[in-house]
Design a protein around this motif. Structure first.
Motif, PDB file in Angstrom:
ATOM      1  N   ARG A  31      13.609 -12.671   1.473  1.00 24.11           N
ATOM      2  CA  ARG A  31      12.495 -13.528   1.875  1.00 24.11           C
ATOM      3  C   ARG A  31      11.160 -12.852   1.569  1.00 24.11           C
ATOM      4  O   ARG A  31      10.134 -13.509   1.459  1.00 24.11           O
ATOM      5  CB  ARG A  31      12.581 -13.855   3.364  1.00 24.11           C
ATOM      6  CG  ARG A  31      13.672 -14.819   3.681  1.00 24.11           C
ATOM      7  CD  ARG A  31      13.600 -15.307   5.123  1.00 24.11           C
ATOM      8  NE  ARG A  31      14.892 -15.850   5.471  1.00 24.11           N
ATOM      9  CZ  ARG A  31      15.600 -15.473   6.527  1.00 24.11           C
ATOM     10  NH1 ARG A  31      15.113 -14.599   7.379  1.00 24.11           N
ATOM     11  NH2 ARG A  31      16.778 -16.012   6.751  1.00 24.11           N
ATOM     12  N   HIS A  32      11.199 -11.519   1.472  1.00 27.67           N
ATOM     13  CA  HIS A  32       9.988 -10.743   1.237  1.00 27.67           C
ATOM     14  C   HIS A  32       9.883 -10.216  -0.191  1.00 27.67           C
ATOM     15  O   HIS A  32       8.778 -10.054  -0.717  1.00 27.67           O
ATOM     16  CB  HIS A  32       9.910  -9.580   2.224  1.00 27.67           C
ATOM     17  CG  HIS A  32       9.873 -10.025   3.646  1.00 27.67           C
ATOM     18  ND1 HIS A  32       8.722 -10.463   4.246  1.00 27.67           N
ATOM     19  CD2 HIS A  32      10.859 -10.149   4.565  1.00 27.67           C
ATOM     20  CE1 HIS A  32       8.997 -10.819   5.500  1.00 27.67           C
ATOM     21  NE2 HIS A  32      10.281 -10.637   5.718  1.00 27.67           N
ATOM     22  N   TYR A  33      11.018  -9.921  -0.803  1.00 27.46           N
ATOM     23  CA  TYR A  33      11.040  -9.331  -2.145  1.00 27.46           C
ATOM     24  C   TYR A  33      12.111 -10.008  -2.990  1.00 27.46           C
ATOM     25  O   TYR A  33      13.200 -10.301  -2.497  1.00 27.46           O
ATOM     26  CB  TYR A  33      11.344  -7.829  -2.079  1.00 27.46           C
ATOM     27  CG  TYR A  33      10.303  -7.057  -1.307  1.00 27.46           C
ATOM     28  CD1 TYR A  33       9.087  -6.727  -1.895  1.00 27.46           C
ATOM     29  CD2 TYR A  33      10.529  -6.669   0.013  1.00 27.46           C
ATOM     30  CE1 TYR A  33       8.117  -6.021  -1.193  1.00 27.46           C
ATOM     31  CE2 TYR A  33       9.562  -5.965   0.725  1.00 27.46           C
ATOM     32  CZ  TYR A  33       8.365  -5.651   0.113  1.00 27.46           C
ATOM     33  OH  TYR A  33       7.416  -4.961   0.810  1.00 27.46           O
ATOM     34  N   LEU A  40       9.881  -1.528  -4.666  1.00 30.87           N
ATOM     35  CA  LEU A  40       9.468  -0.264  -5.258  1.00 30.87           C
ATOM     36  C   LEU A  40       8.013  -0.335  -5.727  1.00 30.87           C
ATOM     37  O   LEU A  40       7.234   0.594  -5.497  1.00 30.87           O
ATOM     38  CB  LEU A  40      10.392   0.065  -6.430  1.00 30.87           C
ATOM     39  CG  LEU A  40      10.309   1.442  -7.026  1.00 30.87           C
ATOM     40  CD1 LEU A  40      10.597   2.512  -5.988  1.00 30.87           C
ATOM     41  CD2 LEU A  40      11.308   1.550  -8.171  1.00 30.87           C
ATOM     42  N   ALA A  41       7.637  -1.451  -6.339  1.00 27.39           N
ATOM     43  CA  ALA A  41       6.252  -1.635  -6.779  1.00 27.39           C
ATOM     44  C   ALA A  41       5.307  -1.631  -5.591  1.00 27.39           C
ATOM     45  O   ALA A  41       4.215  -1.048  -5.650  1.00 27.39           O
ATOM     46  CB  ALA A  41       6.120  -2.932  -7.574  1.00 27.39           C
ATOM     47  N   ASP A  42       5.698  -2.260  -4.497  1.00 30.99           N
ATOM     48  CA  ASP A  42       4.891  -2.276  -3.272  1.00 30.99           C
ATOM     49  C   ASP A  42       4.715  -0.864  -2.712  1.00 30.99           C
ATOM     50  O   ASP A  42       3.617  -0.474  -2.314  1.00 30.99           O
ATOM     51  CB  ASP A  42       5.571  -3.150  -2.215  1.00 30.99           C
ATOM     52  CG  ASP A  42       4.739  -4.330  -1.796  1.00 30.99           C
ATOM     53  OD1 ASP A  42       3.768  -4.664  -2.496  1.00 30.99           O
ATOM     54  OD2 ASP A  42       5.086  -4.922  -0.757  1.00 30.99           O
ATOM     55  N   VAL A  43       5.806  -0.117  -2.662  1.00 32.76           N
ATOM     56  CA  VAL A  43       5.764   1.256  -2.147  1.00 32.76           C
ATOM     57  C   VAL A  43       4.874   2.114  -3.044  1.00 32.76           C
ATOM     58  O   VAL A  43       4.035   2.879  -2.558  1.00 32.76           O
ATOM     59  CB  VAL A  43       7.187   1.850  -2.027  1.00 32.76           C
ATOM     60  CG1 VAL A  43       7.141   3.332  -1.703  1.00 32.76           C
ATOM     61  CG2 VAL A  43       7.990   1.091  -0.972  1.00 32.76           C
ATOM     62  N   GLY A  91      11.041   7.035 -12.839  1.00 29.94           N
ATOM     63  CA  GLY A  91       9.711   7.624 -12.798  1.00 29.94           C
ATOM     64  C   GLY A  91       8.780   7.146 -13.882  1.00 29.94           C
ATOM     65  O   GLY A  91       7.593   6.956 -13.647  1.00 29.94           O
ATOM     66  N   HIS A  92       9.305   6.930 -15.091  1.00 32.66           N
ATOM     67  CA  HIS A  92       8.438   6.501 -16.189  1.00 32.66           C
ATOM     68  C   HIS A  92       7.808   5.139 -15.884  1.00 32.66           C
ATOM     69  O   HIS A  92       6.605   4.951 -16.061  1.00 32.66           O
ATOM     70  CB  HIS A  92       9.224   6.445 -17.502  1.00 32.66           C
ATOM     71  CG  HIS A  92       8.392   6.001 -18.654  1.00 32.66           C
ATOM     72  ND1 HIS A  92       7.411   6.789 -19.201  1.00 32.66           N
ATOM     73  CD2 HIS A  92       8.370   4.830 -19.335  1.00 32.66           C
ATOM     74  CE1 HIS A  92       6.823   6.136 -20.184  1.00 32.66           C
ATOM     75  NE2 HIS A  92       7.385   4.938 -20.284  1.00 32.66           N
ATOM     76  N   THR A  93       8.597   4.200 -15.415  1.00 36.40           N
ATOM     77  CA  THR A  93       8.095   2.863 -15.090  1.00 36.40           C
ATOM     78  C   THR A  93       7.103   2.931 -13.940  1.00 36.40           C
ATOM     79  O   THR A  93       6.035   2.322 -13.981  1.00 36.40           O
ATOM     80  CB  THR A  93       9.264   1.936 -14.706  1.00 36.40           C
ATOM     81  OG1 THR A  93      10.181   1.911 -15.795  1.00 36.40           O
ATOM     82  CG2 THR A  93       8.791   0.544 -14.385  1.00 36.40           C
TER      83      THR A  93
END
Length: 172
Positions: A31-33, A40-43, A91-93
């Motif tokens: 519901r959130h992601y 991961l992008a949010d963090v 890590g690269h992304t």
């Protein structure tokens, strides 16, 4: 996510494990992601903002060594998630997104507007070189302590770049 990142590589962490750690149902996660990468992008986004908030005042004051020390202190304070995001398997992304966000944030707090493409290129170099040095350090922390790494960042990236007079080459 931070607790799980301290225990396992990001690729091995499942949505079920994330939901369980957060104390929510599996379906609630979605519901959130849309997926783990969105979380991961949010963090990474929050980590980058927090890191820049800590280092920005020192860079504005042009205290490069203090900024590098503050950066290394931040990494140590958030070691598990920094290892996972900056030096981990994806890590690269993640570094690419941190680079994009860092460049946008630093560009907003410049003392002056970018005069030419060289200004943006130098900013790209500073941010990417610093993230790459941090990625290396996170894999070699047993060999290089935080103070030594701060001096490396200051001497290899911040001071040489700060000493540049940004006059573009004739071909730009």
């Amino acid at each position: 996510m931070t607790v799980l990142a301290a225990e396992s590589p990001l690729d091995a962490i499942t949505v079920r494990a994330i939901a369980a750690q957060a104390g929510v149902g599996y379906a609630t996660f979605f519901r959130h992601y849309g997926d783990k990468d969105e979380l991961l992008a949010d963090v990474a986004d929050k980590l980058t903002r927090d890191l820049l908030d800590q280092v920005r005042p020192l860079l504005i004051e042009r205290d490069r060594l203090a900024a590098a020390r503050s950066l290394c202190d931040f990494v140590i304070e958030h070691l598990a998630i920094c290892k996972a995001l900056i030096a981990g398997g994806s890590g690269h992304t993640v570094r690419a997104e941190m680079l994009r966000q860092s460049m946008a944030t630093v560009a907003m707090v410049r003392h002056r507007a970018a005069d030419n493409v060289l200004d943006d290129l130098v900013l790209f170099h500073v941010v990417s070189a610093t993230l790459n040095l941090l990625a290396w350090w996170l894999r070699h922390m047993d060999e290089v302590n935080a103070e030594a790494m701060a001096e490396i960042i200051e001497r290899v990236v911040l001071t040489p770049t700060g000493a540049l007079r940004l006059k573009p080459p004739a071909s730009l």
